[in-house]
Design an enzyme around this catalytic site. Structure first.
Site, PDB file in Angstrom:
ATOM      1  CD  GLN A 152      -3.423  -3.928   6.769  1.00 38.20           C
ATOM      2  OE1 GLN A 152      -3.637  -2.860   6.201  1.00 38.20           O
ATOM      3  NE2 GLN A 152      -3.679  -5.081   6.209  1.00 38.20           N
ATOM      4  CG  ASP A 212      -9.708   0.080   5.314  1.00 35.27           C
ATOM      5  OD1 ASP A 212      -9.602  -0.303   4.142  1.00 35.27           O
ATOM      6  OD2 ASP A 212      -8.940  -0.264   6.231  1.00 35.27           O
ATOM      7  CE  LYS A 272      -3.852  -2.280   2.394  1.00 35.06           C
ATOM      8  NZ  LYS A 272      -4.616  -2.463   3.633  1.00 35.06           N
TER       9      LYS A 272
HETATM   10  N1  GUN Z   1      -6.500  -6.514   6.447  1.00 37.93           N
HETATM   11  C1  GUN Z   1      -6.662  -7.230   5.313  1.00 37.93           C
HETATM   12  N2  GUN Z   1      -7.234  -6.456   4.359  1.00 37.93           N
HETATM   13  C2  GUN Z   1      -7.441  -5.241   4.909  1.00 37.93           C
HETATM   14  C3  GUN Z   1      -8.004  -4.024   4.418  1.00 37.93           C
HETATM   15  O1  GUN Z   1      -8.450  -3.887   3.285  1.00 37.93           O
HETATM   16  N3  GUN Z   1      -8.034  -3.001   5.318  1.00 37.93           N
HETATM   17  C4  GUN Z   1      -7.560  -3.122   6.579  1.00 37.93           C
HETATM   18  N4  GUN Z   1      -7.633  -2.067   7.385  1.00 37.93           N
HETATM   19  N5  GUN Z   1      -7.037  -4.222   7.067  1.00 37.93           N
HETATM   20  C5  GUN Z   1      -6.983  -5.274   6.219  1.00 37.93           C
END
Ligand code: GUN
Length: 309
Positions: free
Chosen positions: A98, A124, A54
């Site tokens: 995350q 998110d 990311k």
């Molecule tokens: N863990 C796995 N995929 C994601 C996501 O898209 N966002 C977040 N915050 N955590 C994750």
């Protein structure tokens, strides 16, 4: 039949290319790039990889992308304090915490922390405000993985309206928003989960089957109606040779890769499904890259909204 492979990686690159000039225009106009802060608590190996990807994509496209790390010993109060600081930050338009958080933080830590993110920075789409707006079909930010799936289906010309979609998995981050996005595009949607009876027969009725449970190879040929579209959201890192041998026969390229590296990424969909599905997302290179592309788009959207656009 051999399924058409739906190229998520290619589409993600195209979306990055679409966003890049808008990011540059924002930076020129406002004297700073759009900014994303990612909070990583602890050092879960899979999260480390996702977060690195990311951050790298963000920087490549022209975003400011900052990692805010806390140790695995952090308390919920520590994370809440960090989220509040980022909520007030003038250089961060998006804030992402995350998942998963360290188990020791307790079962309700995740929701308490998501609740604290200001909805206008919730790239998110996990705050109650944004989840509620999605239910009412007036979403501002939608969780990145399900919105990436819809983007892929639409741009690949796969019809959604009037089709029967079965979503396996009911998580807040994928299953529930996925089902809502398909419903809002006029699919008839069934959500299946661990207590669903006759899962295989139910899935075999699907025109669009989305697997998001984290069970490697769960969806075998018997789950799939010939010609159906199958979307594999699972990303499972396999290290057990016995399990990997059940997925890839001797001589398969991925088995050789596993033997060289000691691990291999496997989705929730068994590779044999390619023999019956009409279209299929690969793992890796399917849904994963689109999750990042949607995060980038959401972050740009948050920056533009913060400036009244
Ligand atoms: N863990 C796995 N995929 C994601 C996501 O898209 N966002 C977040 N915050 N955590 C994750």
């Amino acid at each position: 039949m051999t399924a058409r492979l739906l190229d998520g990686l290619g589409l993600a690159r195209r979306i990055h290319g679409e966003i890049r000039p808008e990011v540059a225009a924002f930076a020129a106009k406002h004297g700073r790039p759009p900014g994303l802060a990612i909070v990583l608590v602890g050092a879960d190996p899979a999260s480390e990889v996702y977060v690195r990807n990311k951050l790298r994509s963000g920087a490549e496209i022209g975003f400011r992308a900052d990692l805010e790390r806390l140790p695995a010993s952090a308390t919920t109060a520590d994370v809440l304090a960090l989220v509040r600081r980022l909520n007030a930050s003038p250089v961060h338009d998006g804030v992402l915490v995350q998942s998963p958080l360290p188990r020791a933080m307790g079962d309700d830590a995740g929701q308490r922390i998501f609740d604290a993110i200001v909805p206008s920075k919730d790239v998110d789409g996990l705050t109650p405000v944004n989840m509620g707006l999605l239910v009412q079909k007036r979403a501002q930010f939608v969780a990145c993985t399900p919105s990436g799936v819809v983007e892929l289906l639409e741009r690949e010309g796969i019809q959604i309206a009037g089709r029967h979609a079965v979503v396996i998995g009911r998580s807040d981050i994928v299953g529930k928003p996925m089902a809502l996005l398909l419903l809002h595009r006029d699919a008839t949607v069934t959500i299946a989960h661990s207590r669903t009876r006759n899962l295989e027969a139910l899935c075999r009725q699907a025109d669009i089957l989305v697997a998001a449970v984290g069970r490697p190879g769960l969806v075998t040929k018997g789950f799939v109606k010939p010609g159906a579209t199958v979307v594999d959201v699972g990303i499972n890192s396999m290290t057990d040779e016995g399990t990997v041998l059940g997925l890839f026969p001797e001589g398969h390229r991925r088995l050789a890769l596993f033997r060289a590296k000691g691990s291999v990424l496997v989705g929730d969909v068994h590779p044999e499904v390619a023999e019956v599905a009409g279209a299929l997302t690969p793992v890796p290179g399917g849904v994963g890259p689109l999750t990042i592309a949607m995060l980038m788009r959401n972050t740009l959207h948050a920056a533009l909204m913060a400036h009244g656009a």
